[in-house]
Design a protein around this motif. Structure first.
Motif, PDB file in Angstrom:
ATOM      1  N   PRO A 254       0.798  -1.227   0.000  1.00  0.00           N
ATOM      2  CA  PRO A 254       0.000   0.000   0.000  1.00  0.00           C
ATOM      3  C   PRO A 254       0.828   1.275   0.000  1.00  0.00           C
ATOM      4  CG  PRO A 254      -0.907  -1.588   1.546  1.00  0.00           C
ATOM      5  CD  PRO A 254       0.390  -2.157   1.059  1.00  0.00           C
ATOM      6  N   GLY A 255       1.861   1.333   0.848  1.00  0.00           N
ATOM      7  CA  GLY A 255       2.675   2.543   0.895  1.00  0.00           C
ATOM      8  C   GLY A 255       3.353   2.830  -0.429  1.00  0.00           C
ATOM      9  N   ALA A 256       3.853   1.777  -1.085  1.00  0.00           N
ATOM     10  CA  ALA A 256       4.522   1.958  -2.372  1.00  0.00           C
ATOM     11  C   ALA A 256       3.537   2.391  -3.447  1.00  0.00           C
ATOM     12  CB  ALA A 256       5.223   0.660  -2.779  1.00  0.00           C
ATOM     13  N   VAL A 257       2.336   1.819  -3.433  1.00  0.00           N
ATOM     14  CA  VAL A 257       1.320   2.210  -4.409  1.00  0.00           C
ATOM     15  C   VAL A 257       0.952   3.680  -4.230  1.00  0.00           C
ATOM     16  CG1 VAL A 257      -1.085   1.863  -5.113  1.00  0.00           C
ATOM     17  CG2 VAL A 257       0.389  -0.112  -4.706  1.00  0.00           C
ATOM     18  N   GLY A 258       0.834   4.118  -2.976  1.00  0.00           N
ATOM     19  CA  GLY A 258       0.557   5.527  -2.727  1.00  0.00           C
ATOM     20  C   GLY A 258       1.647   6.426  -3.273  1.00  0.00           C
ATOM     21  N   THR A 259       2.899   6.014  -3.128  1.00  0.00           N
ATOM     22  CA  THR A 259       4.015   6.796  -3.656  1.00  0.00           C
ATOM     23  C   THR A 259       3.970   6.860  -5.174  1.00  0.00           C
ATOM     24  OG1 THR A 259       5.385   6.169  -1.764  1.00  0.00           O
ATOM     25  CG2 THR A 259       6.527   7.006  -3.712  1.00  0.00           C
ATOM     26  N   VAL A 260       3.627   5.742  -5.818  1.00  0.00           N
ATOM     27  CA  VAL A 260       3.507   5.722  -7.282  1.00  0.00           C
ATOM     28  C   VAL A 260       2.447   6.722  -7.739  1.00  0.00           C
ATOM     29  CG1 VAL A 260       2.850   4.325  -9.280  1.00  0.00           C
ATOM     30  CG2 VAL A 260       4.300   3.337  -7.502  1.00  0.00           C
ATOM     31  N   LEU A 261       1.313   6.770  -7.042  1.00  0.00           N
ATOM     32  CA  LEU A 261       0.245   7.692  -7.435  1.00  0.00           C
ATOM     33  C   LEU A 261       0.671   9.144  -7.239  1.00  0.00           C
ATOM     34  CD1 LEU A 261      -2.950   5.899  -6.079  1.00  0.00           C
ATOM     35  CD2 LEU A 261      -1.990   5.881  -8.387  1.00  0.00           C
ATOM     36  N   GLU A 262       1.423   9.417  -6.181  1.00  0.00           N
ATOM     37  CA  GLU A 262       1.900  10.782  -5.982  1.00  0.00           C
ATOM     38  C   GLU A 262       2.874  11.178  -7.094  1.00  0.00           C
ATOM     39  OE1 GLU A 262       0.852  13.112  -3.729  1.00  0.00           O
ATOM     40  OE2 GLU A 262      -0.674  11.559  -3.489  1.00  0.00           O
TER      41      GLU A 262
END
Length: 431
Positions: A254-262
């Motif tokens: 989840p944290g990595a996916v959030g970073t990708v979206l940012e």
């Protein structure tokens, strides 16, 4: 009150001197454990004996997931870098470390940063069986704010199980926005079997979202590296494919996916994410909040999105699933307010005027009226699937394509050319 701190500083000759300086009473900091690696640090954090961790960027296997797990354990993090090493400091911030100092900073300054970091860590607020435990804690930084020059929007296309047409809507929305002149990025984040690559006739063996998540987890993802992982379908449309196999879902933390979206906000004006249907807890992993959660990626997308589209079918079974899915989403993420899209609208499954009857039923049971109705057009969809192309390429006059174009224009804040309009329509610029 003395602040209890863990240290995890490797390859530095100044560690012993720093620990000794911090242990002095006048700093209000006590080092309770000196950890040798990430595993040792996470084990110490799980004991609840410390409130903060002081670590160096050289710590082996340090990634965004480890930082998120420290925050989830209620342990604030402060990073130390060699003086003048700005790239390493940026990497730590990308991993979620908000406080980064040069290693030669005065011990009092480091102690003050530790106290500030502890004050900024919110209480977890979720028990071990709560699926939201798979998400970074509120207030946990993902990346520094993007530089001045624009911040793209993220639209999540979500909906209940039963193939209501989430991928059809996501692909059509991204494609039509690109044709209206909006730079668009289509992301396949369906952890149960994304098919965006197949729908567009692309190879699904490229690293795609999994590769971007790996780079995000190690703090090296940036705009050029994200673009390098995408397929350029046309000049204004790029595609980030999903995992080639459904059993590779653990790669989408989840944290990595959030970073990708940012990071996606930096490279595209509009990012459209095709999500999986499920937001429920993984029951067998409920006892261990550190274990990967299959639905964590979906929850991360829904929390990061500016707009969430809930796509429902237009028959009684699909509508019942939609009502239940919205109830479940409200329990898990009460702050997310989806916009309803009714897909595959046709006469037959619902008596009378289907638009009116479905709108009334959804308003009665969910408190929301659908904002958009998309007509069923099986022939056009079959032609697009057979060719591995978009509706605009194989059926430009399709009624479904026309409505998707109007939806894309409203979400992207772009106008629809007169030839593409169908009935009254007013532009609403995305806020």
């Amino acid at each position: 009150m003395t602040l209890q701190v863990f240290t995890a500083v490797t390859g530095a000759g100044w560690e012993s001197e720093l620990v000794g300086a911090l242990d002095r009473d006048d700093h209000g900091v006590t080092v309770v454990r000196r950890c040798v690696d990430v595993s040792d640090l996470l084990a110490a954090a799980a004991t609840g004996t410390g409130q903060a961790a002081l670590l160096s960027a050289e710590l082996r296997r340090l990634d965004g997931d480890a930082v998120a797990r420290l925050h989830a354990a209620g342990v604030a993090v402060v990073g130390l870098v060699e003086p003048g090493d700005e790239p390493t400091g940026l990497r730590l911030r990308q991993l979620g470390v908000a406080h980064v100092l040069p290693a030669d900073a005065d011990p009092e300054v480091i102690a003050r940063a530790l106290r500030d970091a502890v004050a900024g860590v919110p209480a977890a607020g979720h028990d071990v069986a709560d699926p939201r435990a798979a998400l970074p804690l509120p207030g946990t930084p993902v990346q520094p704010e993007p530089p001045t020059g624009g911040r793209g929007r993220v639209v999540a296309v979500w909906g209940p199980t039963g193939a209501p047409g989430r991928t059809t809507v996501a692909v059509g929305l991204a494609d039509e926005a690109a044709r209206l002149g909006t730079s668009s990025l289509l992301v396949d984040a369906d952890v149960y079997g994304g098919v965006v690559a197949q729908v567009l006739g692309l190879l699904d063996e490229s690293p795609g979202l999994a590769g971007a998540a790996r780079q995000a987890g190690t703090g090296v993802l940036d705009g050029p590296s994200l673009v390098a992982l995408t397929w350029a379908v046309r000049p204004q449309l790029q595609v980030l494919t999903g995992p080639a196999r459904a059993d590779r879902w653990p790669e989408l933390r989840p944290g990595a996916v959030g970073t990708v979206l940012e990071e996606a906000r930096r490279v595209a004006e509009l990012t459209v994410v095709d999500c999986a249907f499920s937001v429920e807890d993984d029951e067998e992993l409920s006892f261990d909040t550190a274990a990967p959660r299959r639905n964590g990626a979906t929850l991360a997308v829904l929390e990061h999105a500016d707009t969430v589209l809930c796509v429902s079918g237009a028959d009684p079974v699909a509508l019942q699933r939609c009502v239940r899915a919205l109830d479940q989403l409200r329990d898990v993420l009460p702050g997310v307010e989806p916009e309803l899209v009714v897909n595959q609208l046709r006469r037959g499954p619902v008596p009378g005027d289907p638009r009116r009857e479905i709108g009334n039923a959804l308003e009665r049971f969910t408190g929301r009226r659908p904002r958009w109705f998309l007509p069923a057009d099986r022939r056009a969809i079959d032609a697009a699937l057979a060719a591995g192309r978009t509706l605009a390429e194989v059926a430009p006059g399709s009624a479904l394509r026309t409505e998707l174009r109007t939806l894309a224009a409203e979400l992207a804040g772009a106008g629809v050319p007169a030839a593409g309009r169908r009935g009254p329509w007013r532009s609403r610029r995305a806020g």
